[in-house]
Scaffold this motif. Structure first.
Motif, PDB file in Angstrom:
ATOM      1  N   ALA A 299      44.179  41.497  47.886  1.00  0.00           N
ATOM      2  CA  ALA A 299      43.958  42.124  46.582  1.00  0.00           C
ATOM      3  C   ALA A 299      42.506  42.368  46.278  1.00  0.00           C
ATOM      4  O   ALA A 299      42.179  43.108  45.362  1.00  0.00           O
ATOM      5  N   SER A 300      41.662  41.708  46.993  1.00  0.00           N
ATOM      6  CA  SER A 300      40.234  41.868  46.697  1.00  0.00           C
ATOM      7  C   SER A 300      39.761  43.246  47.129  1.00  0.00           C
ATOM      8  O   SER A 300      40.360  43.882  47.992  1.00  0.00           O
ATOM      9  N   SER A 301      38.735  43.699  46.541  1.00  0.00           N
ATOM     10  CA  SER A 301      38.213  45.029  46.848  1.00  0.00           C
ATOM     11  C   SER A 301      36.722  44.971  47.007  1.00  0.00           C
ATOM     12  O   SER A 301      36.059  44.074  46.512  1.00  0.00           O
ATOM     13  N   GLY A 302      36.235  45.925  47.681  1.00  0.00           N
ATOM     14  CA  GLY A 302      34.806  46.004  47.910  1.00  0.00           C
ATOM     15  C   GLY A 302      34.103  46.636  46.730  1.00  0.00           C
ATOM     16  O   GLY A 302      34.683  46.864  45.677  1.00  0.00           O
ATOM     17  N   PRO A 303      32.903  46.996  46.900  1.00  0.00           N
ATOM     18  CA  PRO A 303      32.141  47.611  45.808  1.00  0.00           C
ATOM     19  C   PRO A 303      32.676  49.003  45.500  1.00  0.00           C
ATOM     20  O   PRO A 303      33.137  49.724  46.380  1.00  0.00           O
ATOM     21  N   VAL A 304      32.664  49.361  44.230  1.00  0.00           N
ATOM     22  CA  VAL A 304      33.192  50.635  43.767  1.00  0.00           C
ATOM     23  C   VAL A 304      32.202  51.741  44.097  1.00  0.00           C
ATOM     24  O   VAL A 304      31.017  51.620  43.795  1.00  0.00           O
ATOM     25  N   GLN A 305      32.721  52.858  44.712  1.00  0.00           N
ATOM     26  CA  GLN A 305      31.862  53.976  45.098  1.00  0.00           C
ATOM     27  C   GLN A 305      32.220  55.198  44.254  1.00  0.00           C
ATOM     28  O   GLN A 305      32.602  56.239  44.764  1.00  0.00           O
ATOM     29  N   TRP A 306      32.207  55.062  42.921  1.00  0.00           N
ATOM     30  CA  TRP A 306      32.564  56.146  42.023  1.00  0.00           C
ATOM     31  C   TRP A 306      31.420  56.438  41.055  1.00  0.00           C
ATOM     32  O   TRP A 306      30.589  55.589  40.787  1.00  0.00           O
ATOM     33  N   GLU A 307      31.479  57.638  40.533  1.00  0.00           N
ATOM     34  CA  GLU A 307      30.552  58.044  39.490  1.00  0.00           C
ATOM     35  C   GLU A 307      31.350  58.307  38.223  1.00  0.00           C
ATOM     36  O   GLU A 307      32.309  59.085  38.228  1.00  0.00           O
ATOM     37  N   MET A 308      31.004  57.637  37.145  1.00  0.00           N
ATOM     38  CA  MET A 308      31.713  57.792  35.876  1.00  0.00           C
ATOM     39  C   MET A 308      31.357  59.139  35.248  1.00  0.00           C
ATOM     40  O   MET A 308      30.182  59.478  35.090  1.00  0.00           O
ATOM     41  N   LEU A 309      32.420  59.902  34.878  1.00  0.00           N
ATOM     42  CA  LEU A 309      32.211  61.214  34.250  1.00  0.00           C
ATOM     43  C   LEU A 309      32.629  61.226  32.787  1.00  0.00           C
ATOM     44  O   LEU A 309      32.415  62.224  32.105  1.00  0.00           O
ATOM     45  N   GLY A 310      33.295  60.179  32.335  1.00  0.00           N
ATOM     46  CA  GLY A 310      33.712  60.144  30.944  1.00  0.00           C
ATOM     47  C   GLY A 310      35.006  59.386  30.784  1.00  0.00           C
ATOM     48  O   GLY A 310      35.635  58.939  31.749  1.00  0.00           O
ATOM     49  N   VAL A 311      35.412  59.257  29.537  1.00  0.00           N
ATOM     50  CA  VAL A 311      36.646  58.552  29.193  1.00  0.00           C
ATOM     51  C   VAL A 311      37.687  59.584  28.787  1.00  0.00           C
ATOM     52  O   VAL A 311      37.445  60.421  27.901  1.00  0.00           O
ATOM     53  N   LEU A 312      38.846  59.518  29.448  1.00  0.00           N
ATOM     54  CA  LEU A 312      39.955  60.424  29.099  1.00  0.00           C
ATOM     55  C   LEU A 312      40.770  59.883  27.944  1.00  0.00           C
ATOM     56  O   LEU A 312      41.317  60.645  27.152  1.00  0.00           O
ATOM     57  N   GLY A 313      40.892  58.569  27.837  1.00  0.00           N
ATOM     58  CA  GLY A 313      41.660  57.979  26.756  1.00  0.00           C
ATOM     59  C   GLY A 313      41.504  56.482  26.761  1.00  0.00           C
ATOM     60  O   GLY A 313      41.162  55.871  27.780  1.00  0.00           O
ATOM     61  N   GLN A 314      41.772  55.866  25.591  1.00  0.00           N
ATOM     62  CA  GLN A 314      41.607  54.424  25.482  1.00  0.00           C
ATOM     63  C   GLN A 314      42.579  53.908  24.444  1.00  0.00           C
ATOM     64  O   GLN A 314      42.854  54.561  23.432  1.00  0.00           O
ATOM     65  N   GLY A 315      43.156  52.700  24.724  1.00  0.00           N
ATOM     66  CA  GLY A 315      44.116  52.104  23.821  1.00  0.00           C
ATOM     67  C   GLY A 315      44.070  50.603  23.917  1.00  0.00           C
ATOM     68  O   GLY A 315      43.144  50.010  24.483  1.00  0.00           O
ATOM     69  N   GLY A 316      45.119  49.954  23.356  1.00  0.00           N
ATOM     70  CA  GLY A 316      45.166  48.512  23.326  1.00  0.00           C
ATOM     71  C   GLY A 316      45.358  47.905  24.690  1.00  0.00           C
ATOM     72  O   GLY A 316      44.863  46.808  24.969  1.00  0.00           O
ATOM     73  N   PHE A 317      46.109  48.581  25.569  1.00  0.00           N
ATOM     74  CA  PHE A 317      46.364  48.036  26.904  1.00  0.00           C
ATOM     75  C   PHE A 317      45.208  48.295  27.850  1.00  0.00           C
ATOM     76  O   PHE A 317      44.928  47.498  28.732  1.00  0.00           O
ATOM     77  N   GLY A 318      44.604  49.401  27.755  1.00  0.00           N
ATOM     78  CA  GLY A 318      43.540  49.726  28.684  1.00  0.00           C
ATOM     79  C   GLY A 318      42.963  51.085  28.371  1.00  0.00           C
ATOM     80  O   GLY A 318      43.151  51.636  27.286  1.00  0.00           O
ATOM     81  N   LYS A 319      42.307  51.650  29.348  1.00  0.00           N
ATOM     82  CA  LYS A 319      41.700  52.951  29.166  1.00  0.00           C
ATOM     83  C   LYS A 319      41.788  53.743  30.470  1.00  0.00           C
ATOM     84  O   LYS A 319      41.970  53.179  31.543  1.00  0.00           O
ATOM     85  N   VAL A 320      41.630  55.053  30.324  1.00  0.00           N
ATOM     86  CA  VAL A 320      41.693  55.982  31.446  1.00  0.00           C
ATOM     87  C   VAL A 320      40.349  56.668  31.549  1.00  0.00           C
ATOM     88  O   VAL A 320      39.876  57.285  30.592  1.00  0.00           O
ATOM     89  N   LEU A 321      39.735  56.518  32.719  1.00  0.00           N
ATOM     90  CA  LEU A 321      38.414  57.068  32.949  1.00  0.00           C
ATOM     91  C   LEU A 321      38.498  58.265  33.884  1.00  0.00           C
ATOM     92  O   LEU A 321      39.375  58.338  34.752  1.00  0.00           O
ATOM     93  N   ARG A 322      37.582  59.187  33.701  1.00  0.00           N
ATOM     94  CA  ARG A 322      37.439  60.334  34.609  1.00  0.00           C
ATOM     95  C   ARG A 322      36.298  60.022  35.547  1.00  0.00           C
ATOM     96  O   ARG A 322      35.157  59.870  35.128  1.00  0.00           O
ATOM     97  N   VAL A 323      36.611  59.869  36.842  1.00  0.00           N
ATOM     98  CA  VAL A 323      35.617  59.460  37.824  1.00  0.00           C
ATOM     99  C   VAL A 323      35.566  60.467  38.952  1.00  0.00           C
ATOM    100  O   VAL A 323      36.486  61.275  39.143  1.00  0.00           O
ATOM    101  N   LYS A 324      34.487  60.389  39.721  1.00  0.00           N
ATOM    102  CA  LYS A 324      34.290  61.252  40.883  1.00  0.00           C
ATOM    103  C   LYS A 324      33.978  60.367  42.080  1.00  0.00           C
ATOM    104  O   LYS A 324      33.113  59.502  42.020  1.00  0.00           O
TER     105      LYS A 324
END
Length: 814
Positions: A80-105
């Motif tokens: 289950a472990s993962s390495g370092p994240v290789q993404w660039e954050m482009l913005g937030v698509l949505g957010q709520g009580g459970f979590g949020k959805v990000l737009r990444v590249k």
């Protein structure tokens, strides 16, 4: 802390503890990984717990689950472990009580994706999120939202890396397009894609259990995707496995009992979830009220038909604009358990009856009355789009015809145009045919009138009055009377022919029938006068079709006349014999004998021959008359003087052909052969051929007897042939009977026996000439002339070939 008053990093702490020998390097690395992950998952009891809950005194790499006490946590921990994240954050698509959805590249590939991150730490939320990860990765279909990856962030939050959908949900699409004229058909096309996705999921043993418009995404380019597989069920799992927990599962009416999901604000994202979803523990209930099936509302096991019910509720909302059941969740659940809703067509009269019936069949409380599979529902929706009858509704004949027209409108119009043109052409043809028939009837009427006027000039009564002795059987019919009678009969026959054609064109024409009756009556009477019994009988029989009683009377009159004529003929016969006994002159004898021959009575002819056979009373001319009379008997098996007639004629032919042909009585021999030809007996064929052969092929007797010899059938009794001359004779016999193949076989046999036989080449050339094979005939004639340059018949044959080939100069030379 004494050395560095600022907050140290985790690496500094790890190095310090290792240097002070408080922890080993392995223990330090393990603790760092725990800090990075934050949570562990036990594959045996499927429990997720914080890494700090390990109750062991020594934090070794092999940890025990606090619930089942099994040492299997480390293996899953490493996966289950993962390495370092290789993404660039482009913005937030949505957010709520459970979590949020990000737009990444993705920095490696450059692809823009959606990253769904779970922020809550409740156990049921984590279990549901992990379940969605596993099921989404299991299903690969164009209409199912694809998952590109999953794992844990550095803060321990699980995430899903999915395809970015630029658009909205089906609910948003319905609000935006509900006023369009093709709204229902487009909505059905979208539902068909959803059915295809669920059909694939069912084939993999996965039940969605939460199909509703907000869980169906539609991109700006029309792509349809099914989302949110968090409460999906995999067939074969236990009831309680996938179901999260709830604080108060029994209080459905209290809004506090409903777990808040991720209510994204008005963001165009496929991850906005409805707050009406009910999640219970112990396998009691799971789904969204208003869309869940009755068996789900009762807490029973969900099946593939449960997704069919949810699809029906989605179709219902598409048709009406509202879910089938509305109100608080408790009220909606009660209505679901009570029975099906009001039909969509009753709530919205504009809804097509087929779609209303399909939705109503999906919403049946009884599982057995619903569609038994999503495939059946998809097929019915496809039938609706194609304009065919659906299984959920029984169509009337008019509806079936109208749907057929809707499916094949172009073909129907083409067929209608073809039928119209065909009918138009047929009408023109019939009109022209009617005109032609009308003009033809007018022509036939004029012809019938013309012929009938000619027939009216000669009446049977006039003939009887002018020549009473002739038509009373006392004298022969003179030439003038015969010509008048034949002229009238020909006129009646012409009128009959025209009238018969007219009656075929117009059977109901009364004027033609009247003339037909008159013409047949006149024709029958004239035929009676001429003793043409068959023609008279035929005319009276045709007359009886239209005048039954009159035709029967005329038939009776005909039979009476025939009996009277036979009696008169017998009287005339005795008168002739009384005259013959007085020894008349030669001309009178011939005339009287010819008259007796016309009677065609075998008894009369035999009596004549008996008297003529007395040689002491008659000369050579009378004997020729005797021989001709024998041929007129017409049957070869009649006995006379105790002998067969053919045998007597054969003996007579042998007697008169003794000696040289120059000494024969030519006329008597010809008369005898003609009589044998009339009798057509195969026994006479051999002798007749020998007589003709003896006279020669170029003789006048050969030419005069060619026709009667053809009448005689070939004798089938095989005779053994030994010489070439016999083969030639038989070949000539066969050629005379038009058996060219047999003649060629015999002549070829002769040429094999004697290659220098001029007669064989001559006769084979004649056979080829009769078969119109001129090149072969010319070759054989040349060969015969080469063998015998003075062979006259070969020159004659070659001249015939040249004449037929239109080479007249060469023909004259030969």
């Amino acid at each position: 802390q004494q050395e560095s008053p600022s907050n140290p990093s985790s690496n500094q702490i790890k190095e310090f503890l290792v240097c002070q020998k408080v922890l080993s390097p392995q223990q330090a690395a393990y603790i760092q990984r725990l800090l990075e992950v934050g949570y562990l998952f036990c594959p045996s009891c499927r429990t997720l717990f914080p890494a700090g809950q390990n109750t062991g005194s020594d934090p070794l790499p092999t940890l025990c689950c606090p619930r089942c006490r099994k040492s299997e946590v480390e293996l899953h921990f490493r996966m289950a472990s993962s390495g370092p994240v290789q993404w660039e954050m482009l913005g937030v698509l949505g957010q709520g009580g459970f979590g949020k959805v990000l737009r990444v590249k993705c920095l490696q590939t450059g692809r823009t994706m959606a990253l769904k991150v779970l922020q809550r730490r409740e156990r049921y939320a984590i279990r549901r999120f992990l379940r969605e990860m596993r099921i989404s990765a299991l299903l690969e279909h164009p209409a199912i939202l694809p998952v590109y990856g999953c794992g844990y962030l550095s803060n321990g939050s699980p995430y899903l890396l999915m395809k970015e959908i630029r658009g909205g949900t089906l609910k948003d699409w319905m609000k935006a397009h509900q006023d369009e004229p093709d709204f229902y058909r487009e909505g059905v096309r979208n539902l068909i894609r959803v059915c295809e996705a669920l059909e694939y999921a069912h084939s993999q043993g996965v039940i969605h259990r939460d199909i509703k418009p907000s869980n169906i995404a539609i991109s700006d380019f029309g792509e349809v995707l099914v989302m949110d597989w968090g409460i999906a069920k995999v067939c074969g799992e236990g009831k309680g496995d996938p179901r999260p927990e709830m604080e108060n599962p029994t209080d459905l009416g209290d809004s506090n009992s409903q777990k808040e999901q991720i209510p994204l604000s008005s963001v165009d994202t496929p991850f906005a979830e409805d707050t009406d979803r009910i999640l219970t523990q112990g396998g009691a209930m799971m789904g969204t009220p208003g869309y869940m099936s009755p068996e789900q509302a009762r807490g029973e096991e969900a099946s593939f038909q449960s997704d069919v019910y949810a699809l029906g509720a989605t179709l219902y909302e598409l048709l009406v604009g509202k879910p089938p059941f509305s109100g608080p969740p408790s009220k909606r659940l009660a209505e679901v358990l009570m029975g099906p809703p009001v039909t969509a067509q009753e709530r919205n009269p504009k809804v097509p009856s087929e779609l209303s019936a399909i939705a109503q069949k999906c919403l049946e409380p009884d599982v057995n009355k619903r569609y038994q599979s999503v495939s059946e529902l998809r097929q019915d929706l496809q039938r609706y789009l194609e304009g065919r009858s659906v299984t959920a509704k029984t169509d009337s004949l008019w509806e079936v015809l109208w749907k057929f027209y809707g499916r094949n409108s172009r073909s129907v119009w083409v067929a209608a145009c073809v039928i119209f043109l065909f009918s138009l052409l047929w009408g023109i043809f019939k009109w022209r045919d009617w005109q032609h028939r009308r003009s033809r009837l007018e022509d036939l009427w004029r012809q019938a009138q013309k012929y009938w006027q000619q027939a009216e000039e000669v009446k049977p009564k006039m003939l009887e009055e002018r020549w009473p002795e002739v038509y009373r059987g006392l004298a022969r019919e003179p030439l003038e009377a015969m010509q008048l009678r034949q002229k009238a009969m020909e006129a009646c026959l012409g009128a009959n022919k025209a009238i018969e054609e007219a009656l075929v064109l117009d059977p109901s024409s009364e004027q033609f029938r009247q003339i037909f009756v008159k013409a047949n009556r006149r024709l029958g009477r004239l035929a009676m006068l001429g003793r043409q019994w068959l023609l008279a009988k035929t005319s009276f029989r045709a007359l009886s079709k239209y005048k039954g009683v009159a035709g029967q009377k005329l038939m009776a009159e005909l039979e009476g006349y025939r009996r009277w004529y036979r009696r008169k003929k017998l009287e005339r016969f005795h008168e002739i014999w009384k005259y013959l006994e007085k020894e008349p002159r030669k001309g009178e004898l011939e005339e009287l004998a010819a008259e007796l021959m016309r009677y065609r009575s075998q008894e009369l002819v035999e009596e004549l021959l008996r008297r003529l056979s007395e040689p002491s009373r008659w000369n050579r001319w009378q004997r020729r008359l005797l021989v001709s009379g024998l041929g007129r008997l017409g049957e070869g098996k009649q006995k006379w003087k105790g002998k067969d007639v053919v045998e007597w004629l054969l003996e007579h032919l042998k007697a008169i052909t003794k000696g040289k042909p120059s000494d024969w009585d030519f006329e008597e021999v010809v008369a005898t052969i003609w009589s044998l030809g009339r009798l057509k007996d195969p026994r006479s064929e051999e002798l007749v051929f020998q007589v003709r052969w003896k006279a020669g092929q170029n003789s006048l007797l050969w030419v005069r007897t060619d026709l009667p010899y053809q009448w005689i059938p070939l004798n089938k009794q095989k005779k053994k042939i030994t010489t070439a001359e016999e083969y030639v004779k038989r070949a000539i016999q066969k050629s005379e009977k038009n058996n060219y193949k047999g003649a060629l076989e015999d002549l070829n046999q002769v040429i094999q026996i004697n290659p220098k036989s001029a007669d064989a080449y001559l006769n084979r050339g004649n056979v080829y000439l009769a078969m119109k094979q001129f090149s072969l005939a010319l070759k054989d004639f040349n060969r015969a002339i080469q063998i015998n340059p003075k062979y006259v018949n070969a020159y004659i044959g070659r001249g015939k070939v040249y004449y037929t080939m239109k080479q007249y100069i060469r023909a004259l030379e030969d």
